[in-house]
Design a protein around this motif. Structure first.
Motif, short mmCIF file in Angstrom:
data_model
loop_
_atom_site.label_atom_id
_atom_site.label_comp_id
_atom_site.label_asym_id
_atom_site.label_seq_id
_atom_site.Cartn_x
_atom_site.Cartn_y
_atom_site.Cartn_z
N ILE A 40 6.69 -1.99 16.15
CA ILE A 40 6.35 -3.34 15.69
C ILE A 40 6.54 -3.44 14.17
O ILE A 40 7.10 -4.41 13.66
CB ILE A 40 4.90 -3.69 16.07
N ALA A 41 6.07 -2.41 13.46
CA ALA A 41 6.17 -2.41 11.99
C ALA A 41 7.63 -2.42 11.54
O ALA A 41 8.01 -3.17 10.63
CB ALA A 41 5.45 -1.19 11.43
N ILE A 42 8.45 -1.59 12.17
CA ILE A 42 9.86 -1.50 11.79
C ILE A 42 10.59 -2.81 12.11
O ILE A 42 11.39 -3.31 11.32
CB ILE A 42 10.54 -0.32 12.49
N GLY A 43 10.28 -3.36 13.30
CA GLY A 43 10.90 -4.64 13.67
C GLY A 43 10.54 -5.73 12.68
O GLY A 43 11.39 -6.53 12.28
N ARG A 44 9.28 -5.75 12.27
CA ARG A 44 8.83 -6.74 11.29
C ARG A 44 9.56 -6.56 9.96
O ARG A 44 9.97 -7.52 9.32
CB ARG A 44 7.31 -6.60 11.10
N ALA A 45 9.71 -5.30 9.55
CA ALA A 45 10.38 -5.02 8.28
C ALA A 45 11.85 -5.44 8.32
O ALA A 45 12.38 -5.98 7.35
CB ALA A 45 10.27 -3.54 7.95
N CYS A 46 12.50 -5.19 9.46
CA CYS A 46 13.92 -5.53 9.59
C CYS A 46 14.15 -7.05 9.61
O CYS A 46 15.13 -7.55 9.07
CB CYS A 46 14.50 -4.91 10.86
N ILE A 47 13.19 -7.77 10.21
CA ILE A 47 13.35 -9.22 10.34
C ILE A 47 12.83 -9.98 9.11
O ILE A 47 13.51 -10.83 8.55
CB ILE A 47 12.61 -9.72 11.60
N LYS A 48 11.62 -9.64 8.68
CA LYS A 48 10.98 -10.38 7.60
C LYS A 48 11.07 -9.69 6.24
O LYS A 48 10.88 -10.33 5.21
CB LYS A 48 9.50 -10.63 7.94
N GLY A 49 11.30 -8.39 6.26
CA GLY A 49 11.29 -7.65 5.01
C GLY A 49 9.89 -7.19 4.65
O GLY A 49 8.92 -7.51 5.34
N VAL A 50 9.77 -6.44 3.57
CA VAL A 50 8.48 -5.92 3.11
C VAL A 50 8.33 -6.24 1.63
O VAL A 50 9.25 -6.05 0.84
CB VAL A 50 8.40 -4.38 3.31
N VAL A 51 7.16 -6.73 1.25
CA VAL A 51 6.89 -7.05 -0.14
C VAL A 51 6.40 -5.78 -0.85
O VAL A 51 5.39 -5.19 -0.47
CB VAL A 51 5.83 -8.15 -0.27
N TYR A 52 7.13 -5.35 -1.88
CA TYR A 52 6.70 -4.19 -2.68
C TYR A 52 6.82 -4.53 -4.15
O TYR A 52 7.90 -4.86 -4.65
CB TYR A 52 7.56 -2.97 -2.37
N ASP A 53 5.68 -4.49 -4.85
CA ASP A 53 5.62 -4.82 -6.27
C ASP A 53 5.54 -3.53 -7.07
O ASP A 53 4.51 -2.86 -7.10
CB ASP A 53 4.40 -5.71 -6.54
N ASP A 54 6.62 -3.17 -7.73
CA ASP A 54 6.69 -1.92 -8.48
C ASP A 54 5.89 -1.94 -9.77
O ASP A 54 5.75 -0.92 -10.44
CB ASP A 54 8.17 -1.61 -8.79
N THR A 55 5.33 -3.10 -10.13
CA THR A 55 4.56 -3.18 -11.37
C THR A 55 3.08 -2.85 -11.17
O THR A 55 2.34 -2.67 -12.13
CB THR A 55 4.66 -4.59 -11.98
N VAL A 56 2.65 -2.78 -9.92
CA VAL A 56 1.24 -2.50 -9.61
C VAL A 56 0.99 -1.00 -9.61
O VAL A 56 1.76 -0.24 -9.01
CB VAL A 56 0.84 -3.10 -8.25
N SER A 57 -0.06 -0.55 -10.28
CA SER A 57 -0.35 0.88 -10.34
C SER A 57 -1.81 1.15 -9.97
O SER A 57 -2.65 0.27 -10.00
CB SER A 57 -0.06 1.44 -11.74
N PHE A 58 -2.08 2.41 -9.65
CA PHE A 58 -3.40 2.84 -9.19
C PHE A 58 -3.82 4.10 -9.93
O PHE A 58 -2.99 4.87 -10.42
CB PHE A 58 -3.38 3.12 -7.69
N ALA A 59 -5.13 4.33 -9.96
CA ALA A 59 -5.65 5.60 -10.48
C ALA A 59 -5.59 6.64 -9.36
O ALA A 59 -5.58 6.28 -8.18
CB ALA A 59 -7.10 5.42 -10.94
N LEU A 60 -5.51 7.90 -9.72
CA LEU A 60 -5.61 8.94 -8.71
C LEU A 60 -7.00 8.82 -8.07
O LEU A 60 -7.99 8.58 -8.77
CB LEU A 60 -5.43 10.31 -9.33
#
Length: 303
Positions: A40-60
């Motif tokens: 389901i996840a892969i099908g969703r990614a292939c059809i709708k794409g995935v939002v990834y924001d490379d500017t967001v960061s996290f602490a360890l």
């Protein structure tokens, strides 16, 4: 650790996971949910794409120095490349100067340096889900996982940062979680302690960033960390914003002036991933049905 010992541990892990998947009702359900959820996840990614924001960061997500034993942003170092839900996940442990993860006994969870260590929120957010009623398995370091566990994640905390970013902290110590569902948390706040619950071969933290709350249908995303030190061999770097990979020793620092800022490209699941996972689903379902059918046949023949 010798090659033979590593191989033995690997096979013990596979055997115990197989037993859990077939004979534990929770395991059977979770195995099917994970296999179908990935499709389901892969099908969703292939059809709708995935939002990834490379500017967001996290602490360890911990205090002190830990070692990355599994995980990275490349296929070669990935936690589980085929499982898109855990493709960019990490496993962290604590080691001593000799690289050992334990003192005294290798079989007692309490003797592992990571066991009971504080786990902290990697960023501000709201607790989306919590589980804190699964035992810490009494055996560690042998590859064998708890075949009675009702959840592969063990005790966990899931934090929502926005509609398409959630962090998961898994295998936590039973009774250690300090937050509740719906509670607002801030970066650096203690949320629990490292444990040995769920599918854990030894006390460690499983950490991942995913694009939705549901563990089974989520897609994991690369985790960019901020203000941390990473070291490997004789190389030690202070990173303003960047990534960690397998075999690095890492720790949070208050401030970094090195100027190291890294970026990466999110590798979206493809049609090949979908075909492969459909094959895995069919293999899983038919394999389980065949074993169950044989068991029923064996019982009926003796009635």
């Amino acid at each position: 650790m010798s090659f033979v010992t590593s191989l033995k541990i690997f096979f013990e892990y596979l055997i115990s996971v197989f037993i859990w998947s077939i004979f534990n009702p929770y395991g059977l359900v979770q195995t099917v949910r994970q296999a179908t959820g990935q499709c389901i996840a892969i099908g969703r990614a292939c059809i709708k794409g995935v939002v990834y924001d490379d500017t967001v960061s996290f602490a360890l997500p911990f205090e002190g120095t830990w070692k990355v034993v599994n995980g990275g942003i490349r296929k070669q170092t990935s936690h589980s490349w085929i499982l898109v839900g855990q493709r960019y996940a990490y496993d962290f442990v604590v080691v001593d100067e000799s690289g050992k993860t334990y003192q005294d006994s290798t079989e007692k969870p309490k003797d592992y340096f990571a066991f009971g260590r504080s786990i902290i929120a990697a960023e501000d957010g709201v607790v989306a889900d919590v589980r804190d009623n699964i035992r810490d398995y009494f055996l560690a370091g042998k590859g064998w996982v708890d075949i009675t566990t009702p959840d592969i994640r063990g005790n966990y905390v899931l934090i929502k940062h926005d509609t398409e970013r959630y962090t998961l902290y898994a295998h936590l110590k039973v009774g250690s979680i300090t937050v509740k569902k719906g509670e607002t948390v801030v970066s650096g706040q203690k949320i629990g302690e490292c444990g040995h619950s769920g599918h854990s071969s030894e006390p460690h933290l499983h950490f991942q960033l995913q694009d939705r709350a549901d563990f089974y249908t989520a897609i994991s995303l690369p985790v960019k960390f901020r203000n941390f030190e990473r070291s490997k061999g004789n190389i030690k770097e202070c990173v303003v914003s960047g990534f960690v990979e397998r075999d690095y020793l890492v720790r949070n620092i208050d401030h970094c002036t090195s100027g190291i800022i890294e970026t990466t490209e999110f590798i979206k699941p493809t049609g090949f991933d979908l075909i492969w996972n459909v094959f895995i689903v069919l293999l899983t379902l038919f394999g389980m049905f065949a074993i169950v059918a044989r068991m029923i046949e064996f019982i009926l023949d003796r009635l």
